[in-house]
Design a protein around this motif. Sequence first.
Motif, PDB file in Angstrom:
ATOM      1  N   ASP A 114      25.887  52.086  60.815  1.00 17.99           N
ATOM      2  CA  ASP A 114      27.116  51.320  60.566  1.00 17.99           C
ATOM      3  C   ASP A 114      27.105  50.677  59.181  1.00 17.99           C
ATOM      4  O   ASP A 114      28.079  50.792  58.422  1.00 17.99           O
ATOM      5  N   TRP A 115      26.020  49.986  58.818  1.00 14.06           N
ATOM      6  CA  TRP A 115      26.050  49.287  57.523  1.00 14.06           C
ATOM      7  C   TRP A 115      25.920  50.265  56.357  1.00 14.06           C
ATOM      8  O   TRP A 115      26.521  50.058  55.305  1.00 14.06           O
ATOM      9  N   LEU A 116      25.191  51.364  56.551  1.00 16.23           N
ATOM     10  CA  LEU A 116      25.080  52.365  55.484  1.00 16.23           C
ATOM     11  C   LEU A 116      26.396  53.104  55.267  1.00 16.23           C
ATOM     12  O   LEU A 116      26.724  53.494  54.141  1.00 16.23           O
ATOM     13  N   ARG A 117      27.177  53.292  56.332  1.00 19.67           N
ATOM     14  CA  ARG A 117      28.496  53.917  56.203  1.00 19.67           C
ATOM     15  C   ARG A 117      29.396  53.042  55.321  1.00 19.67           C
ATOM     16  O   ARG A 117      30.111  53.551  54.447  1.00 19.67           O
ATOM     17  N   GLU A 118      29.345  51.732  55.537  1.00 19.65           N
ATOM     18  CA  GLU A 118      30.146  50.828  54.725  1.00 19.65           C
ATOM     19  C   GLU A 118      29.681  50.821  53.274  1.00 19.65           C
ATOM     20  O   GLU A 118      30.494  50.805  52.345  1.00 19.65           O
ATOM     21  N   CYS A 119      28.368  50.845  53.057  1.00 19.53           N
ATOM     22  CA  CYS A 119      27.844  50.869  51.687  1.00 19.53           C
ATOM     23  C   CYS A 119      28.273  52.130  50.950  1.00 19.53           C
ATOM     24  O   CYS A 119      28.564  52.083  49.747  1.00 19.53           O
ATOM     25  N   TYR A 120      28.324  53.244  51.645  1.00 16.10           N
ATOM     26  CA  TYR A 120      28.783  54.494  51.035  1.00 16.10           C
ATOM     27  C   TYR A 120      30.212  54.333  50.517  1.00 16.10           C
ATOM     28  O   TYR A 120      30.547  54.751  49.404  1.00 16.10           O
ATOM     29  N   ARG A 121      31.028  53.686  51.315  1.00 18.57           N
ATOM     30  CA  ARG A 121      32.426  53.455  50.928  1.00 18.57           C
ATOM     31  C   ARG A 121      32.523  52.519  49.731  1.00 18.57           C
ATOM     32  O   ARG A 121      33.400  52.681  48.868  1.00 18.57           O
ATOM     33  N   ARG A 144      36.080  45.661  49.449  1.00 18.55           N
ATOM     34  CA  ARG A 144      36.930  46.711  48.894  1.00 18.55           C
ATOM     35  C   ARG A 144      36.113  47.930  48.496  1.00 18.55           C
ATOM     36  O   ARG A 144      34.972  47.822  48.043  1.00 18.55           O
ATOM     37  N   SER A 145      36.708  49.088  48.629  1.00 18.45           N
ATOM     38  CA  SER A 145      36.022  50.362  48.387  1.00 18.45           C
ATOM     39  C   SER A 145      35.734  50.579  46.906  1.00 18.45           C
ATOM     40  O   SER A 145      36.455  50.094  46.032  1.00 18.45           O
ATOM     41  N   GLU A 146      34.668  51.334  46.643  1.00 16.78           N
ATOM     42  CA  GLU A 146      34.286  51.818  45.311  1.00 16.78           C
ATOM     43  C   GLU A 146      34.286  50.696  44.272  1.00 16.78           C
ATOM     44  O   GLU A 146      34.858  50.815  43.195  1.00 16.78           O
TER      45      GLU A 146
END
Length: 286
Positions: free
Chosen positions: A96-103, A46-48
């Motif tokens: 890809d994995w850093l994009r998800e971590c940002y979210r 889940r985000s944030e």
Amino acid sequence: MPKLTEDTQWKVTEVLEPTPKPFFMNEERGIRLYQGDALAMLRQSRSENFDLIFADPPYFLSNGGITCQNGQMVSVNKGRWDEAPSLEDIHSFNTDWLRECYRLLKSNGTIWVSGTAHNIYSVGFAMQTLGYKILNDIAWFKINPPPNLACRYFTHATETILWARKGEKAKHHFNYDEMKRDNRGKQMQSLWSITPPAPREKRFGKHPTQKPEALLDRIIRASSNAGDLVLDPFCGSGTTGVISARLRRRFVGFDIDENYLDLAVKRIEDELSESQSTLNWAGETG
């Protein structure tokens, strides 16, 4: 050690959708481990939700070479997860994995990512293109690095750890005063001299890329508070979870390898047992 307060919420709400069965869970202290591919688990999350992320991703060092370990010549190969595909594949994976971590980071959260020349430039570029604001590039100086057997390079004595927040305008958390106290009243620099993991840290077993507890202790204390939720998407032998438990942070870890998760469980359970003993002793003598 941070004190527990009545309003501290240790429960970890469901962070994955759909919710898989945890490999390990301690609900009282808010600690969970999940088995699965890191990228897939991140995409389910889940985000944030997270205050802090520490990531020790594959460095892609397993190229058939040799290194020195405890005075002996050994292979650098660590497993199929560390084998180097093409440069394009490596960068695509990091993006890809850093994009998800940002979210997944909260607006005031930060991420720390470790690496060497094999992967850190890709990680840094991916961070910048995704909108992260790099706060520091920490040089971790390994006080006693292995010698260079080829005698054709300088001895590899450092790793880089990038610390970043969500964008230029984000208000990240930093326990500046605590870090200054650690450094005898002076501002702490970005060069950290920390020894490799001590034998005691490997008493339940070894992981080829295990980070020292002292390194994670500094990172977690610098950028989070008691009760905060920490994520390690490549948790390996569980050092991030061990220190999160010690410092009264909640923790979620992912790893694909059951053997390493078993090792992480042993270390975390041992830490929780020691922490409870310390609390009981303090209560009896306080």
